[in-house]
Design an enzyme around this catalytic site. Sequence first.
Site, mmCIF file in Angstrom:
data_model
loop_
_atom_site.group_PDB
_atom_site.id
_atom_site.type_symbol
_atom_site.label_atom_id
_atom_site.label_comp_id
_atom_site.label_asym_id
_atom_site.label_seq_id
_atom_site.Cartn_x
_atom_site.Cartn_y
_atom_site.Cartn_z
ATOM 1 N N THR A 10 0.827 -1.211 0.000
ATOM 2 C CA THR A 10 0.000 0.000 0.000
ATOM 3 C C THR A 10 0.859 1.259 0.000
ATOM 4 O O THR A 10 0.624 2.165 -0.792
ATOM 5 C CB THR A 10 -0.923 0.038 1.234
ATOM 6 O OG1 THR A 10 -1.836 -1.059 1.157
ATOM 7 C CG2 THR A 10 -1.717 1.341 1.284
ATOM 8 N N LYS A 13 7.211 3.391 3.096
ATOM 9 C CA LYS A 13 7.619 4.121 4.298
ATOM 10 C C LYS A 13 9.123 4.306 4.260
ATOM 11 O O LYS A 13 9.848 3.403 3.848
ATOM 12 C CB LYS A 13 7.220 3.344 5.563
ATOM 13 C CG LYS A 13 5.745 3.395 5.927
ATOM 14 C CD LYS A 13 4.892 2.537 5.014
ATOM 15 C CE LYS A 13 5.198 1.071 5.204
ATOM 16 N NZ LYS A 13 4.407 0.200 4.280
ATOM 17 N N ALA A 100 10.509 -9.878 2.866
ATOM 18 C CA ALA A 100 11.613 -9.121 3.470
ATOM 19 C C ALA A 100 11.117 -8.143 4.536
ATOM 20 O O ALA A 100 11.842 -7.839 5.490
ATOM 21 C CB ALA A 100 12.378 -8.371 2.382
ATOM 22 N N ASP A 101 9.847 -7.721 4.437
ATOM 23 C CA ASP A 101 9.310 -6.818 5.468
ATOM 24 C C ASP A 101 9.075 -7.582 6.756
ATOM 25 O O ASP A 101 9.313 -7.079 7.853
ATOM 26 C CB ASP A 101 8.033 -6.129 4.991
ATOM 27 C CG ASP A 101 6.930 -7.105 4.592
ATOM 28 O OD1 ASP A 101 7.242 -8.274 4.276
ATOM 29 O OD2 ASP A 101 5.753 -6.700 4.602
HETATM 30 N N1 LIG Z 1 -2.404 7.451 5.074
HETATM 31 C C1 LIG Z 1 -2.681 6.160 4.781
HETATM 32 N N2 LIG Z 1 -2.667 5.746 3.534
HETATM 33 C C2 LIG Z 1 -2.964 4.441 3.250
HETATM 34 N N3 LIG Z 1 -3.304 3.512 4.163
HETATM 35 C C3 LIG Z 1 -3.339 3.909 5.440
HETATM 36 C C4 LIG Z 1 -3.000 5.216 5.809
HETATM 37 N N4 LIG Z 1 -3.102 5.293 7.139
HETATM 38 C C5 LIG Z 1 -3.476 4.100 7.571
HETATM 39 N N5 LIG Z 1 -3.647 3.252 6.561
HETATM 40 C C6 LIG Z 1 -4.072 1.853 6.742
HETATM 41 O O1 LIG Z 1 -2.856 1.091 6.749
HETATM 42 C C7 LIG Z 1 -2.858 0.120 5.732
HETATM 43 C C8 LIG Z 1 -1.522 0.196 5.063
HETATM 44 O O2 LIG Z 1 -0.570 0.012 6.091
HETATM 45 P P1 LIG Z 1 0.937 -0.190 5.710
HETATM 46 O O3 LIG Z 1 1.590 -0.726 6.924
HETATM 47 O O4 LIG Z 1 1.480 1.006 5.055
HETATM 48 O O5 LIG Z 1 0.759 -1.334 4.601
HETATM 49 P P2 LIG Z 1 1.881 -1.972 3.644
HETATM 50 O O6 LIG Z 1 3.102 -2.211 4.468
HETATM 51 O O7 LIG Z 1 1.177 -3.230 3.201
HETATM 52 O O8 LIG Z 1 2.090 -0.996 2.520
HETATM 53 C C9 LIG Z 1 -3.989 0.435 4.794
HETATM 54 O O9 LIG Z 1 -4.594 -0.768 4.352
HETATM 55 C C10 LIG Z 1 -4.945 1.253 5.676
HETATM 56 O O10 LIG Z 1 -5.796 0.347 6.359
HETATM 57 C C1 LIG Z 2 2.744 -11.060 3.423
HETATM 58 C C2 LIG Z 2 3.129 -9.813 2.676
HETATM 59 C C3 LIG Z 2 2.277 -9.635 1.420
HETATM 60 C C4 LIG Z 2 2.890 -8.596 3.604
HETATM 61 O O1 LIG Z 2 3.128 -7.435 2.866
HETATM 62 P P1 LIG Z 2 2.388 -6.045 3.195
HETATM 63 O O2 LIG Z 2 1.013 -6.366 3.675
HETATM 64 O O3 LIG Z 2 3.208 -5.409 4.256
HETATM 65 O O4 LIG Z 2 2.412 -5.271 1.919
HETATM 66 C C5 LIG Z 2 4.638 -9.829 2.318
HETATM 67 O O5 LIG Z 2 5.384 -10.085 3.486
HETATM 68 C C6 LIG Z 2 4.983 -10.894 1.285
HETATM 69 O O6 LIG Z 2 4.803 -10.681 0.109
HETATM 70 N N1 LIG Z 2 5.527 -12.054 1.772
HETATM 71 C C7 LIG Z 2 6.017 -13.105 0.879
HETATM 72 C C8 LIG Z 2 5.425 -14.449 1.239
HETATM 73 C C9 LIG Z 2 5.696 -14.912 2.670
HETATM 74 O O7 LIG Z 2 6.109 -14.070 3.511
HETATM 75 O O8 LIG Z 2 5.512 -16.138 2.930
HETATM 76 K K LIG Z 3 4.318 -4.002 5.838
#
Ligand SMILES: Nc1ncnc2c1ncn2[C@@H]1O[C@H](COP(=O)(O)OP(=O)(O)O)[C@@H](O)[C@H]1O
Ligand SMILES: CC(C)(COP(=O)(O)O)[C@@H](O)C(=O)NCCC(=O)O
Ligand SMILES: [K+]
EC number: 2.7.1.33
Length: 248
Positions: A10, A13, A100-101
């Site tokens: 999404t 960061k 990797a996250d």
């Molecule tokens: N400003 C924002 N923009 C987008 N999503 C946000 C925001 N603030 C909170 N969120 C929430 O956080 C989620 C995204 O969190 P984030 O940890 O950035 O996700 P990812 O690591 O998957 O990119 C979104 O699905 C939404 O629920």
């Molecule tokens: C599970 C995830 C999609 C989470 O990613 P996010 O929600 O932070 O975008 C990401 O860690 C991923 O693509 N993992 C690879 C498969 C695994 O961890 O088994």
């Molecule tokens: K994440």
Amino acid sequence: MILLIDAGNTRIKWAVLANDAAPGAWLDSGALNHSEVAGLRAVCARHPRLERAFACNVAGAALGAAMTAALAPCALQWLHASAHCAGVSNAYDNPAQLGADRWAALIGARHLHPGPCLVVSAGTATTADVLDADGRFRGGVILPGVDLMLRALAGNTAQLPLADGRYCDFPRNTADAIVSGCLLAQAGAVNALYARVATQPQACCILTGGAAARFADLLQMPLCKEDTLVLQGLAIAARALPPGAPMG
Ligand SMILES: Nc1ncnc2c1ncn2[C@@H]1O[C@H](COP(=O)(O)OP(=O)(O)O)[C@@H](O)[C@H]1O
Ligand SMILES: CC(C)(COP(=O)(O)O)[C@@H](O)C(=O)NCCC(=O)O
Ligand SMILES: [K+]
């Protein structure tokens, strides 16, 4: 000085850290939508003493290429999950398959809390990963994040809206029923995983991710909220993996 970047599905960061500073003591930080990835160039311009960029990306190769282009000529080093790094061992059948996250969050958690913990990331997906007292990542679960659950119901039923209700113990309207169900699904998964470490001394849950606040109150365990856990883990991994070093 180093630029750390956590590219999720999404948001992107990022944070800037001095070489001798503690992970989390950011000089600057922010978040970008994928469409704003070129904004990383402005981050570099604001910090001319940047020597290095270190990132994780789970949002696909195209975004990775756009990040590399935005940061050029600053070399971008990628964190990939491996068998060991910075005191954490990886029990995945294929260690490199772990996101990797998730790997960075586990490294960050290990640095924050020496005991057993459940590392929960509430992002696009929600993950809950078990880290033993000896720093061994035992395994974890992946489930749709809150927004994905809400959108799945709205997009695949005739009568359900994209609900903007609130959590209730006994929901009495459609919007609250949907939101309460999705939040309980998130908390239920986390509470179930936590049961696997609950009996170990000093066990706790470390919670991160943009959607963490939506269900944190429904969690029934000692809780530590760390909004930049993945970036903290990247800082620790970067120090364990100097430029050009083979992955752990
Ligand atoms: N400003 C924002 N923009 C987008 N999503 C946000 C925001 N603030 C909170 N969120 C929430 O956080 C989620 C995204 O969190 P984030 O940890 O950035 O996700 P990812 O690591 O998957 O990119 C979104 O699905 C939404 O629920
Ligand atoms: C599970 C995830 C999609 C989470 O990613 P996010 O929600 O932070 O975008 C990401 O860690 C991923 O693509 N993992 C690879 C498969 C695994 O961890 O088994
Ligand atoms: K994440």
